[in-house]
Write a protein that holds these residues in place. Structure first.
Motif, mmCIF file in Angstrom:
data_model
loop_
_atom_site.group_PDB
_atom_site.id
_atom_site.type_symbol
_atom_site.label_atom_id
_atom_site.label_comp_id
_atom_site.label_asym_id
_atom_site.label_seq_id
_atom_site.Cartn_x
_atom_site.Cartn_y
_atom_site.Cartn_z
ATOM 1 N N GLN A 28 0.824 -1.194 0.000
ATOM 2 C CA GLN A 28 0.000 0.000 0.000
ATOM 3 C C GLN A 28 0.872 1.262 0.000
ATOM 4 O OE1 GLN A 28 -3.274 0.119 -0.231
ATOM 5 N NE2 GLN A 28 -3.449 2.352 -0.016
ATOM 6 N N GLU A 29 2.037 1.165 0.625
ATOM 7 C CA GLU A 29 2.923 2.326 0.763
ATOM 8 C C GLU A 29 4.043 2.350 -0.281
ATOM 9 O OE1 GLU A 29 2.066 4.609 2.846
ATOM 10 O OE2 GLU A 29 0.421 3.383 3.632
ATOM 11 N N ALA A 30 4.144 1.338 -1.109
ATOM 12 C CA ALA A 30 5.253 1.244 -2.064
ATOM 13 C C ALA A 30 5.080 2.237 -3.214
ATOM 14 C CB ALA A 30 5.343 -0.169 -2.622
ATOM 15 N N PRO A 31 6.184 2.745 -3.759
ATOM 16 C CA PRO A 31 6.095 3.581 -4.968
ATOM 17 C C PRO A 31 5.438 2.790 -6.103
ATOM 18 C CG PRO A 31 8.281 3.716 -3.995
ATOM 19 C CD PRO A 31 7.565 2.609 -3.282
ATOM 20 N N ALA A 32 4.724 3.506 -6.956
ATOM 21 C CA ALA A 32 3.971 2.843 -8.023
ATOM 22 C C ALA A 32 4.866 1.985 -8.910
ATOM 23 C CB ALA A 32 3.230 3.882 -8.860
ATOM 24 N N ALA A 33 6.045 2.497 -9.275
ATOM 25 C CA ALA A 33 6.940 1.744 -10.155
ATOM 26 C C ALA A 33 7.399 0.451 -9.490
ATOM 27 C CB ALA A 33 8.151 2.599 -10.533
ATOM 28 N N GLU A 34 7.643 0.495 -8.200
ATOM 29 C CA GLU A 34 8.066 -0.703 -7.477
ATOM 30 C C GLU A 34 6.925 -1.709 -7.379
ATOM 31 O OE1 GLU A 34 10.139 -1.851 -3.183
ATOM 32 O OE2 GLU A 34 10.047 0.245 -3.841
ATOM 33 N N LEU A 35 5.717 -1.197 -7.185
ATOM 34 C CA LEU A 35 4.550 -2.078 -7.122
ATOM 35 C C LEU A 35 4.325 -2.762 -8.472
ATOM 36 C CD1 LEU A 35 2.136 -3.240 -5.665
ATOM 37 C CD2 LEU A 35 0.912 -1.095 -6.047
#
Length: 225
Positions: free
Chosen positions: A71-78
């Protein structure tokens, strides 16, 4: 706001273990994540009281599993997580499941409880899922990684609709397999097939949940009803 009036998607995001609880009660948190717990339980004919009680217990626990809070991860990492954990895994799972299903149908086709048509159904699922993942990989995910997520509402809506279709296909798979329960006297191959189907179902539901309720929600929030 009380837990019962939050959407399944909100609860699945906020409370570790909620997805397994919903799955146990056959509440669709991945494709039907925009429904409130109250509405989803009423539609399924399920008593909400024990579910709310268990959610309260889960919410009160400290998550010591060490699992990443995406939920807290950067979009690119997700996006990278989705590609590695779900897209790549599905591409490994389905060919083997199709092979096992064909073998079971060939050897046990004379049994009434044989999952007739399962291999064909899984092949169709594989084709639809591959097409879906390619659209994400070629169009939607690059937009998100480039920071254009807020302009991706239209492709996100298309992906959500296709997720609904995947959910329908999962329900059909369950109907063919007595809810993925091997009959008495099932051979080793048959049992291995159903073990793999259960893992695939769990992975696909988690995949859809991660996209619908976490990644997509950042850029095109679903309307709760």
């Amino acid at each position: 706001m009380e837990l019962i009036d939050l959407s399944l998607g909100q609860l699945a995001r906020r409370i570790p273990g909620a997805t397994r609880l919903f799955d146990a009660h056959r509440l669709d948190f991945c494709c039907g994540g925009n429904k409130t717990l109250r509405a989803a339980a009423e539609a399924a004919g399920v008593d909400t009281a024990p579910i709310v009680k268990e959610l309260q217990v889960l919410a009160g626990r400290i998550d010591t599993s060490g699992a990443r809070d995406w939920q807290e991860a950067p979009a690119a990492e997700l996006v990278e997580h989705i590609l590695a954990r779900y897209h790549a895994v599905h591409r490994e799972q389905l060919p083997e499941l199709i092979r096992l299903a064909r073998k079971v149908e060939q050897v046990h086709g004379d049994r009434a409880d044989c999952p007739h048509g399962l291999a064909e159904h899984l092949s169709a699922m594989a084709q639809e899922l591959e097409s879906h993942m390619r659209k994400e990989e070629d169009v939607l995910f690059p937009m998100i990684v480039r920071g254009q997520g807020p302009r991706a509402g239209a492709p996100i809506n298309v992906m959500r609709m296709e997720h609904d279709d995947h959910g329908v296909a999962l329900r059909a798979m369950e109907a063919m397999t007595n809810d993925i329960t091997a009959p008495g006297g099932a051979c080793t191959t048959w049992r291995a097939l159903y073990t793999g189907l259960r893992t695939f179902r769990e992975d696909l539901m988690a995949h859809i949940h991660t996209e619908n309720n976490i990644l997509f929600e950042r850029f095109a929030p679903a309307v709760v009803h």
